[in-house]
Motif scaffolding. Structure first.
Motif, PDB file in Angstrom:
ATOM      1  N   ARG A 135    -101.398 -53.011 -62.024  1.00 45.98           N
ATOM      2  CA  ARG A 135     -99.962 -53.309 -62.114  1.00 45.98           C
ATOM      3  C   ARG A 135     -99.242 -52.872 -60.828  1.00 45.98           C
ATOM      4  N   GLU A 142    -110.878 -64.268 -67.772  1.00 45.17           N
ATOM      5  CA  GLU A 142    -109.976 -64.438 -68.924  1.00 45.17           C
ATOM      6  C   GLU A 142    -110.598 -65.349 -69.984  1.00 45.17           C
ATOM      7  N   THR A 172    -111.572 -50.992 -60.601  1.00 42.40           N
ATOM      8  CA  THR A 172    -110.769 -52.220 -60.494  1.00 42.40           C
ATOM      9  C   THR A 172    -109.692 -52.052 -59.415  1.00 42.40           C
ATOM     10  N   GLU A 174    -106.221 -54.700 -65.569  1.00 38.86           N
ATOM     11  CA  GLU A 174    -105.398 -55.411 -64.588  1.00 38.86           C
ATOM     12  C   GLU A 174    -104.498 -54.402 -63.848  1.00 38.86           C
ATOM     13  N   LEU A 220    -110.193 -55.320 -70.926  1.00 34.89           N
ATOM     14  CA  LEU A 220    -109.696 -56.110 -69.804  1.00 34.89           C
ATOM     15  C   LEU A 220    -108.824 -55.176 -68.959  1.00 34.89           C
ATOM     16  N   ASN A 231    -111.010 -64.592 -61.638  1.00 33.66           N
ATOM     17  CA  ASN A 231    -110.065 -63.996 -62.595  1.00 33.66           C
ATOM     18  C   ASN A 231    -109.825 -64.931 -63.784  1.00 33.66           C
ATOM     19  N   GLU A 281    -103.199 -52.350 -76.305  1.00 30.96           N
ATOM     20  CA  GLU A 281    -102.948 -52.257 -74.864  1.00 30.96           C
ATOM     21  C   GLU A 281    -102.436 -50.872 -74.494  1.00 30.96           C
ATOM     22  N   ARG A 300    -109.135 -65.863 -57.406  1.00 28.55           N
ATOM     23  CA  ARG A 300    -108.409 -66.424 -58.546  1.00 28.55           C
ATOM     24  C   ARG A 300    -109.353 -67.115 -59.552  1.00 28.55           C
ATOM     25  N   LEU A 347    -108.795 -59.004 -61.769  1.00 28.27           N
ATOM     26  CA  LEU A 347    -108.900 -58.789 -63.206  1.00 28.27           C
ATOM     27  C   LEU A 347    -110.353 -58.362 -63.440  1.00 28.27           C
ATOM     28  N   SER A 348    -110.560 -57.406 -64.322  1.00 33.06           N
ATOM     29  CA  SER A 348    -111.927 -56.972 -64.615  1.00 33.06           C
ATOM     30  C   SER A 348    -112.168 -57.020 -66.107  1.00 33.06           C
ATOM     31  N   TYR A 382    -113.397 -63.533 -71.986  1.00 32.43           N
ATOM     32  CA  TYR A 382    -112.991 -62.326 -72.718  1.00 32.43           C
ATOM     33  C   TYR A 382    -113.273 -62.468 -74.222  1.00 32.43           C
TER      34      TYR A 382
END
Ligand code: SF4
Length: 349
Positions: free
Chosen positions: A263, A250, A292, A261, A259, A246, A316, A243, A269-270, A253
Motif C-alpha cells: 500500500r 488474482e 513482497t 499487496e 494475497l 499480477n 483482511e 501487470r 501482488l503476491s 487466487y
C-alpha cells in the motif's frame, strides 16, 4: 457435425510439427493441427498467428489434469534429466489424438518426430515404444522420417504417397531449414515447441509441487509457472513481476490462500499457498509481506516501514514491515531430484 479432416497432427508450433503438416497438405489432404496445452507447454494465444503464417488449421486441446496426474503417478518410461516425462508425454498426446479421430473423420495421425534427432526420446526403439504404447501401429505417420518407419495403412492404400515424403534422419537441421525456405515461411521457429519441463529454472518451480501434491492440482502448477517463486517449508509464495503476472495471480487466487499487496507505493501482488495441511503462522505472513515489499523499488527506497494489505482466510488486515529478502522464503532448487526419482522407483528415460 465437426468439419472433417484426413489427418490429425500433433502441432506444437515447433518447425518439425509445421513441416509434418505441410508435406501432408502438399498431397492434397486436409490436416487439423492439435495444439496440446498444459501448464508446461502450449501457447494457445498464438494459434491465430500460426494459422495465418503457416496455413494450417489448428485447435487447442487442454490435457492439463491428466498430464499432471501422469507426472504424479510414476511415468512408465521415467523422466528425462529434469522433470520431463518425454516418452509418456508423446504417448499421451498421440493416444489423445486417436480418441478424436472419429469425431473429425480422420484416417491417420501425424507427428513431426525425426528418427535420431533427439538422443533419448527419438531413438528408434523409443519411437517404436511410443507407437506400441499408444496402439497406433498402422495409423501413426511420421512424415519427416517415414522411410525409416514401418509403412502405415494410408501409405499402403495410396492415400499418402510415401515416395514424395522427405527422408530426414539424425540431428542435422539443414533439410528442415531448406524446406522452411522453400515454403517461403516468413518466420522460422525453433525445432521443438518450447517446453518448461526441460528448463532447469522452471523444473525447479515444479519439483516442490510434485513432492507435495496428492492430487492433480492444475491451479497450483499454473501458479508455479507465474512470477517469481519462493518456498518456506510447505508454503509457496509467488510474487508478480509485471501487470500480467499480477492479473494472473488474482485469477488463480483460492479461498485458503493469502494475497499480499503493497500500500502507498506501486508494487507487485503476491500469493501465498500452503500444502500438506500446513498452516500459515504470523511470522510466515510477515516474511511474505516483507518479501513482497522488497520487490517495490519505491518502497525500498523510502527506507521506511511499509504497509502491506493481507487478504487471508480470516479476512483482511494491514501489516507493517521493512522490505526484506532475507526471510524464511527462498528460491526453489532441484536438490534431491535424483533421490526422489529413485525413491519413486522411476526408470531412467
Ligand atoms: S520436451 Fe516437453 S512437450 Fe516435448 S516431449 Fe518432452 S515433456 Fe513432452
Amino acid at each position: 457435425m465437426n468439419k472433417q479432416y484426413d489427418a490429425l497432427a500433433l502441432f506444437s508450433g515447433g518447425l518439425d510439427s509445421i513441416l509434418a503438416c505441410k508435406v501432408i497438405q502438399d498431397q492434397g489432404l486436409k490436416v487439423l493441427g492439435l495444439h496440446f496445452v498444459t501448464p508446461f507447454f502450449g501457447n494457445p494465444e498464438k494459434i491465430e498467428h500460426w494459422q495465418e503464417v503457416y496455413g494450417v488449421e489448428i485447435m487447442p486441446v487442454d490435457i492439463s489434469e491428466k498430464y499432471i496426474q501422469m507426472m504424479m503417478d510414476v511415468p512408465e518410461h521415467g523422466m528425462g534429466k529434469l522433470v520431463n516425462p518425454c516418452v509418456d508425454c508423446k504417448i499421451m498426446m498421440i493416444s489423445h489424438a486417436k480418441t478424436l479421430m472419429k469425431e473429425f473423420g480422420a484416417k491417420f495421425i501425424i507427428s513431426g518426430e525425426v528418427t535420431g534427432q533427439r538422443p533419448m526420446s527419438q531413438r528408434p526403439p523409443v519411437l517404436n515404444a511410443i507407437r506400441n504404447s499408444s496402439e497406433t501401429g498402422d495409423i501413426l505417420l511420421r512424415p519427416l522420417c517415414a522411410h525409416s518407419q514401418p509403412e502405415t495403412a494410408v501409405e499402403k492404400s495410396g492415400l499418402v504417397d510415401r515416395e514424395k515424403l522427405p527422408n530426414i534422419f539424425g540431428r542435422g537441421r539443414k533439410i528442415q531449414l531448406q524446406m522452411a525456405k522453400d515454403y517461403g515461411f516468413s518466420e522460422v521457429p525453433t525445432p521443438a515447441g518450447g517446453c518448461k519441463l526441460t528448463e532447469q529454472e522452471n523444473a525447479a518451480r515444479y519439483f516442490p509441487l510434485l513432492q507435495r501434491l496428492t492430487k492433480a492440482d492444475v491451479n497450483s502448477f499454473q501458479l508455479a509457472t507465474t512470477g517469481r517463486q519462493f518456498w518456506a517449508g510447505n508454503k509457496m509464495l509467488v510474487v508478480g513481476r509485471n501487470r500480467n503476472d499480477n492479473e494472473r495471480i488474482e485469477d488463480l487466487y483460492e479461498v485458503e490462500d493469502y494475497l499480499f499487496e503493497v500500500r502507498g507505493f506501486p508494487g507487485p501482488l503476491s500469493i501465498g499457498r500452503a500444502f500438506c495441511d500446513d498452516e500459515w503462522t504470523q511470522q510466515d505472513v510477515l516474511d511474505a509481506a516483507a518479501m513482497t515489499a522488497s520487490f517495490s523499488p519505491k518502497a525500498v527506497k523510502s527506507g521506511e516501514e511499509i504497509h502491506v494489505a493481507v487478504i487471508g482466510p480470516e479476512g483482511e488486515m494491514i501489516v507493517k514491515v521493512m522490505p526484506n529478502r532475507e526471510t524464511s522464503f527462498v528460491r526453489p532448487t532441484l536438490d534431491g531430484l535424483k533421490e526422489w526419482k529413485k525413491e519413486r522407483g522411476e526408470q531412467n528415460s
